[in-house]
Motif scaffolding. Structure first.
Motif, PDB file in Angstrom:
ATOM      1  N   CYS A  60      11.411   2.235 -18.148  1.00 45.42           N
ATOM      2  CA  CYS A  60      11.219   3.404 -17.268  1.00 45.42           C
ATOM      3  C   CYS A  60      10.731   4.616 -18.053  1.00 45.42           C
ATOM      4  O   CYS A  60       9.811   5.330 -17.615  1.00 45.42           O
ATOM      5  CB  CYS A  60      12.528   3.734 -16.548  1.00 45.42           C
ATOM      6  N   VAL A  61      11.352   4.868 -19.204  1.00 46.10           N
ATOM      7  CA  VAL A  61      10.970   6.032 -20.007  1.00 46.10           C
ATOM      8  C   VAL A  61       9.531   5.893 -20.503  1.00 46.10           C
ATOM      9  O   VAL A  61       8.740   6.856 -20.459  1.00 46.10           O
ATOM     10  CB  VAL A  61      11.952   6.217 -21.176  1.00 46.10           C
ATOM     11  N   ASN A  62       9.173   4.707 -20.981  1.00 43.82           N
ATOM     12  CA  ASN A  62       7.794   4.502 -21.440  1.00 43.82           C
ATOM     13  C   ASN A  62       6.792   4.702 -20.308  1.00 43.82           C
ATOM     14  O   ASN A  62       5.723   5.308 -20.506  1.00 43.82           O
ATOM     15  CB  ASN A  62       7.642   3.102 -22.023  1.00 43.82           C
ATOM     16  N   TYR A  63       7.107   4.204 -19.129  1.00 44.50           N
ATOM     17  CA  TYR A  63       6.211   4.363 -17.977  1.00 44.50           C
ATOM     18  C   TYR A  63       6.064   5.835 -17.605  1.00 44.50           C
ATOM     19  O   TYR A  63       4.941   6.334 -17.374  1.00 44.50           O
ATOM     20  CB  TYR A  63       6.755   3.562 -16.798  1.00 44.50           C
ATOM     21  N   GLU A  71      13.782 -11.773 -14.707  1.00 44.21           N
ATOM     22  CA  GLU A  71      12.405 -12.024 -14.297  1.00 44.21           C
ATOM     23  C   GLU A  71      11.469 -11.026 -14.971  1.00 44.21           C
ATOM     24  O   GLU A  71      11.884  -9.932 -15.385  1.00 44.21           O
ATOM     25  CB  GLU A  71      12.269 -11.907 -12.773  1.00 44.21           C
ATOM     26  N   ALA A  72      10.224 -11.395 -15.079  1.00 43.75           N
ATOM     27  CA  ALA A  72       9.226 -10.508 -15.679  1.00 43.75           C
ATOM     28  C   ALA A  72       8.928  -9.355 -14.718  1.00 43.75           C
ATOM     29  O   ALA A  72       8.618  -9.572 -13.545  1.00 43.75           O
ATOM     30  CB  ALA A  72       7.955 -11.277 -15.993  1.00 43.75           C
ATOM     31  N   VAL A  73       9.040  -8.130 -15.221  1.00 44.09           N
ATOM     32  CA  VAL A  73       8.830  -6.934 -14.404  1.00 44.09           C
ATOM     33  C   VAL A  73       7.686  -6.137 -15.002  1.00 44.09           C
ATOM     34  O   VAL A  73       7.702  -5.816 -16.199  1.00 44.09           O
ATOM     35  CB  VAL A  73      10.107  -6.063 -14.341  1.00 44.09           C
ATOM     36  N   ASN A  74       6.736  -5.811 -14.149  1.00 44.98           N
ATOM     37  CA  ASN A  74       5.613  -4.969 -14.555  1.00 44.98           C
ATOM     38  C   ASN A  74       5.680  -3.675 -13.746  1.00 44.98           C
ATOM     39  O   ASN A  74       5.307  -3.641 -12.566  1.00 44.98           O
ATOM     40  CB  ASN A  74       4.287  -5.692 -14.313  1.00 44.98           C
ATOM     41  N   LEU A  75       6.182  -2.617 -14.366  1.00 44.40           N
ATOM     42  CA  LEU A  75       6.351  -1.341 -13.661  1.00 44.40           C
ATOM     43  C   LEU A  75       5.024  -0.690 -13.309  1.00 44.40           C
ATOM     44  O   LEU A  75       4.991   0.231 -12.488  1.00 44.40           O
ATOM     45  CB  LEU A  75       7.202  -0.383 -14.501  1.00 44.40           C
ATOM     46  N   ASN A  76       3.942  -1.128 -13.928  1.00 42.35           N
ATOM     47  CA  ASN A  76       2.636  -0.566 -13.579  1.00 42.35           C
ATOM     48  C   ASN A  76       2.235  -0.871 -12.139  1.00 42.35           C
ATOM     49  O   ASN A  76       1.313  -0.247 -11.608  1.00 42.35           O
ATOM     50  CB  ASN A  76       1.566  -1.112 -14.533  1.00 42.35           C
ATOM     51  N   GLU A  77       2.915  -1.818 -11.519  1.00 43.14           N
ATOM     52  CA  GLU A  77       2.624  -2.159 -10.130  1.00 43.14           C
ATOM     53  C   GLU A  77       3.301  -1.203  -9.138  1.00 43.14           C
ATOM     54  O   GLU A  77       3.092  -1.331  -7.934  1.00 43.14           O
ATOM     55  CB  GLU A  77       3.083  -3.591  -9.841  1.00 43.14           C
ATOM     56  N   ALA A  92       3.987   7.986 -19.836  1.00 45.04           N
ATOM     57  CA  ALA A  92       2.552   7.764 -19.701  1.00 45.04           C
ATOM     58  C   ALA A  92       1.998   8.267 -18.374  1.00 45.04           C
ATOM     59  O   ALA A  92       0.882   8.801 -18.327  1.00 45.04           O
ATOM     60  CB  ALA A  92       2.249   6.273 -19.860  1.00 45.04           C
ATOM     61  N   PHE A  93       2.754   8.107 -17.275  1.00 43.93           N
ATOM     62  CA  PHE A  93       2.214   8.413 -15.942  1.00 43.93           C
ATOM     63  C   PHE A  93       2.993   9.488 -15.176  1.00 43.93           C
ATOM     64  O   PHE A  93       2.508   9.938 -14.139  1.00 43.93           O
ATOM     65  CB  PHE A  93       2.205   7.131 -15.086  1.00 43.93           C
ATOM     66  N   GLY A  94       4.136   9.882 -15.662  1.00 40.08           N
ATOM     67  CA  GLY A  94       4.947  10.840 -14.913  1.00 40.08           C
ATOM     68  C   GLY A  94       4.785  12.282 -15.332  1.00 40.08           C
ATOM     69  O   GLY A  94       5.117  13.196 -14.559  1.00 40.08           O
ATOM     70  N   TYR A  95       4.292  12.525 -16.517  1.00 43.60           N
ATOM     71  CA  TYR A  95       4.219  13.908 -17.020  1.00 43.60           C
ATOM     72  C   TYR A  95       3.265  14.769 -16.182  1.00 43.60           C
ATOM     73  O   TYR A  95       3.416  15.989 -16.088  1.00 43.60           O
ATOM     74  CB  TYR A  95       3.798  13.920 -18.498  1.00 43.60           C
ATOM     75  N   LEU A 128      17.095  12.995 -23.306  1.00 44.06           N
ATOM     76  CA  LEU A 128      16.869  14.437 -23.448  1.00 44.06           C
ATOM     77  C   LEU A 128      15.444  14.735 -23.899  1.00 44.06           C
ATOM     78  O   LEU A 128      14.805  15.664 -23.390  1.00 44.06           O
ATOM     79  CB  LEU A 128      17.875  15.031 -24.436  1.00 44.06           C
ATOM     80  N   LEU A 129      14.939  13.969 -24.856  1.00 43.39           N
ATOM     81  CA  LEU A 129      13.572  14.216 -25.321  1.00 43.39           C
ATOM     82  C   LEU A 129      12.551  13.885 -24.234  1.00 43.39           C
ATOM     83  O   LEU A 129      11.513  14.549 -24.134  1.00 43.39           O
ATOM     84  CB  LEU A 129      13.291  13.402 -26.582  1.00 43.39           C
ATOM     85  N   HIS A 130      12.829  12.882 -23.427  1.00 42.64           N
ATOM     86  CA  HIS A 130      11.943  12.564 -22.311  1.00 42.64           C
ATOM     87  C   HIS A 130      11.950  13.689 -21.272  1.00 42.64           C
ATOM     88  O   HIS A 130      10.875  14.118 -20.803  1.00 42.64           O
ATOM     89  CB  HIS A 130      12.372  11.247 -21.666  1.00 42.64           C
ATOM     90  N   PHE A 131      13.132  14.196 -20.921  1.00 35.44           N
ATOM     91  CA  PHE A 131      13.216  15.306 -19.961  1.00 35.44           C
ATOM     92  C   PHE A 131      12.520  16.553 -20.498  1.00 35.44           C
ATOM     93  O   PHE A 131      11.853  17.290 -19.758  1.00 35.44           O
ATOM     94  CB  PHE A 131      14.678  15.624 -19.640  1.00 35.44           C
ATOM     95  N   ASP A 132      12.663  16.782 -21.792  1.00 33.65           N
ATOM     96  CA  ASP A 132      12.007  17.940 -22.398  1.00 33.65           C
ATOM     97  C   ASP A 132      10.486  17.807 -22.323  1.00 33.65           C
ATOM     98  O   ASP A 132       9.784  18.798 -22.087  1.00 33.65           O
ATOM     99  CB  ASP A 132      12.459  18.061 -23.859  1.00 33.65           C
ATOM    100  N   TYR A 133       9.985  16.574 -22.472  1.00 29.14           N
ATOM    101  CA  TYR A 133       8.544  16.351 -22.366  1.00 29.14           C
ATOM    102  C   TYR A 133       8.057  16.617 -20.936  1.00 29.14           C
ATOM    103  O   TYR A 133       6.972  17.186 -20.736  1.00 29.14           O
ATOM    104  CB  TYR A 133       8.233  14.909 -22.783  1.00 29.14           C
ATOM    105  N   ILE A 134       8.837  16.257 -19.951  1.00 24.07           N
ATOM    106  CA  ILE A 134       8.474  16.512 -18.544  1.00 24.07           C
ATOM    107  C   ILE A 134       8.449  18.019 -18.273  1.00 24.07           C
ATOM    108  O   ILE A 134       7.522  18.545 -17.616  1.00 24.07           O
ATOM    109  CB  ILE A 134       9.461  15.807 -17.601  1.00 24.07           C
ATOM    110  N   ILE A 135       9.433  18.738 -18.806  1.00 21.41           N
ATOM    111  CA  ILE A 135       9.518  20.186 -18.563  1.00 21.41           C
ATOM    112  C   ILE A 135       8.368  20.917 -19.255  1.00 21.41           C
ATOM    113  O   ILE A 135       7.820  21.901 -18.730  1.00 21.41           O
ATOM    114  CB  ILE A 135      10.882  20.725 -19.041  1.00 21.41           C
TER     115      ILE A 135
END
Length: 402
Positions: free
Chosen positions: A175-178, A210-216, A181-184, A281-288
């Protein structure tokens, strides 16, 4: 001389008038008598029929043993005969009862046969499952026995390990990696809620390995999935033991003193909790920091995520303010899963060693599942594939003298 000849009657009509009248009178008298007789016979016949009916009814009652002296008296009196109940023919009722009993017995037998058939079907199914379990065709529901969501953090990491050495549950890492890349740059990230049903569906896929592809999926669905995981954690990221002390430190007004106390508390956290907190925290800081693009301010994010992380908005604000000081060495890296047999093998020495560690980590995880009694045919095939990859990588290392 023939007196009855028609010629004599014509010559002497007066002699035969009286005789004709007598004959006519006799005929009329006879017809009247016949009418009277027929009427009498009808009346007598009706009375006889009534008597016969009464005699029959009395005879039936006597045969069935249901009549009594009192009932015979009641039958004679007209007032009581009106109130008397009609006779019931017990022979017919007995036949009906016997038939109904026979039907009940037959139905009960049918029900028993159906139940026995169901039991035999269930037994057959269980036997088939046990046979398949022995041969590895089927396996128990791993999502129920070894789930990833809703378990302590250490167990979740063991069951969904990131094989590159970063001990974070794989769903959180994905989730964080996705979102990095696409949420910021997604307007309303973390403010707009995604589809709850889709988030639950992805959760089941993770639990079932199961294999999950969050890009979908879209950004709101992935943020909802991350929130779902954090909500279902049995313990807070800050641990229930240290949560009160973190709240006290977050309430300190002096920035230097607050930072000092928060550092001490972070160092007291378990390693897995500390690493997960640093990534969040670092992910939230990147969004802000990208508020200009995503329209999600500090206040918006803190208001949304503080109840999910089970802390006050004041504490989350303080942690975000000091996140780079508290976690100076943390770097959010995208996850690269172990390669499969269809992909090319690396030839660089460092990449080969990294890939070997990933494959060995994956193999140990599969062995753990096998020892727990959960193995499918696909998982078993993956195990043999991973073992072949490990041998190939070791051969490359030996040939290159690494």
């Amino acid at each position: 001389m023939d007196f009855e000849s028609p010629e004599v009657m014509k010559d002497f009509p007066g002699l035969y008038v009286s005789d004709a009248n007598k004959k006519g009178n006799n005929d009329s008298d006879y017809s009247d008598d016949v009418d009277k007789v027929t009427k009498k016979e009808l009346l007598i016949g009706k009375r006889k029929d009534k008597k016969d009916k009464k005699d029959k009814e009395r005879g039936y009652a006597a045969l069935e043993g249901e009549s009594s002296p009192d009932e015979s008296c009641d039958a004679k009196s007209p007032s009581k005969s009106k109130k008397s109940k009609p006779f019931k023919f017990s022979s017919k009722s007995k036949e009906k009862r016997e038939k109904s009993r026979d039907k009940d017995v037959i139905e009960k037998k049918k029900d028993k046969d159906k139940k026995s058939e169901k039991k035999t079907d269930k037994d057959k199914k269980t036997e088939k499952k046990e046979r398949k379990m022995k041969h590895g065709d089927e396996f128990p529901d791993i999502a129920d026995k070894l789930p990833i969501f809703g378990v302590p953090l250490d167990i979740a990491i063991e069951r969904s390990r990131c094989h590159d050495g970063i001990d974070i549950p794989y769903p959180v890492r994905a989730c964080v990696n996705y979102l990095q890349a696409f949420g910021y740059n997604f307007e309303g990230v973390y403010k707009i809620s995604g589809s709850k049903s889709k988030a639950i569906q992805i959760k089941k896929m993770f639990n079932n390995r199961e294999a999950v592809n969050l890009n979908e999926y879209d950004v709101p669905t992935v943020t909802s999935l991350l929130k779902l995981y954090l909500r279902e954690m049995p313990d807070s990221v800050l641990t229930n033991e240290l949560l009160i002390r973190f709240e006290e430190a977050g309430a300190i007004l002096n920035i230097g003193t607050r930072e000092k106390h928060l550092k001490i508390l972070v160092e007291n956290l378990p390693l897995h909790n500390k690493l997960l907190l640093s990534w969040l925290l670092l992910h939230f800081d990147y969004i802000i920091c990208n508020e200009r693009l995503n329209k999600t301010s500090l206040q918006n994010l803190v208001t949304t995520m503080s109840p999910v992380l089970r802390m006050t908005t004041r504490l989350l604000t303080a942690l975000l303010y000091h996140c780079h000081v508290l976690f100076p060495d943390t770097i959010i890296k995208p996850y690269v899963p172990p390669i499969t047999s269809s992909s090319e093998l690396p030839f660089d020495s460092e990449l080969i060693e990294e890939e070997l560690k990933k494959q060995e980590s994956l193999l140990s995880q599969i062995h753990m599942e096998i020892h727990s009694g959960f193995i499918s045919k696909s998982r078993e095939e993956l195990m043999w594939e991973v073992q072949r990859m490990i041998t190939q990588l070791k051969v490359i290392i030996q040939n290159n003298g690494l």
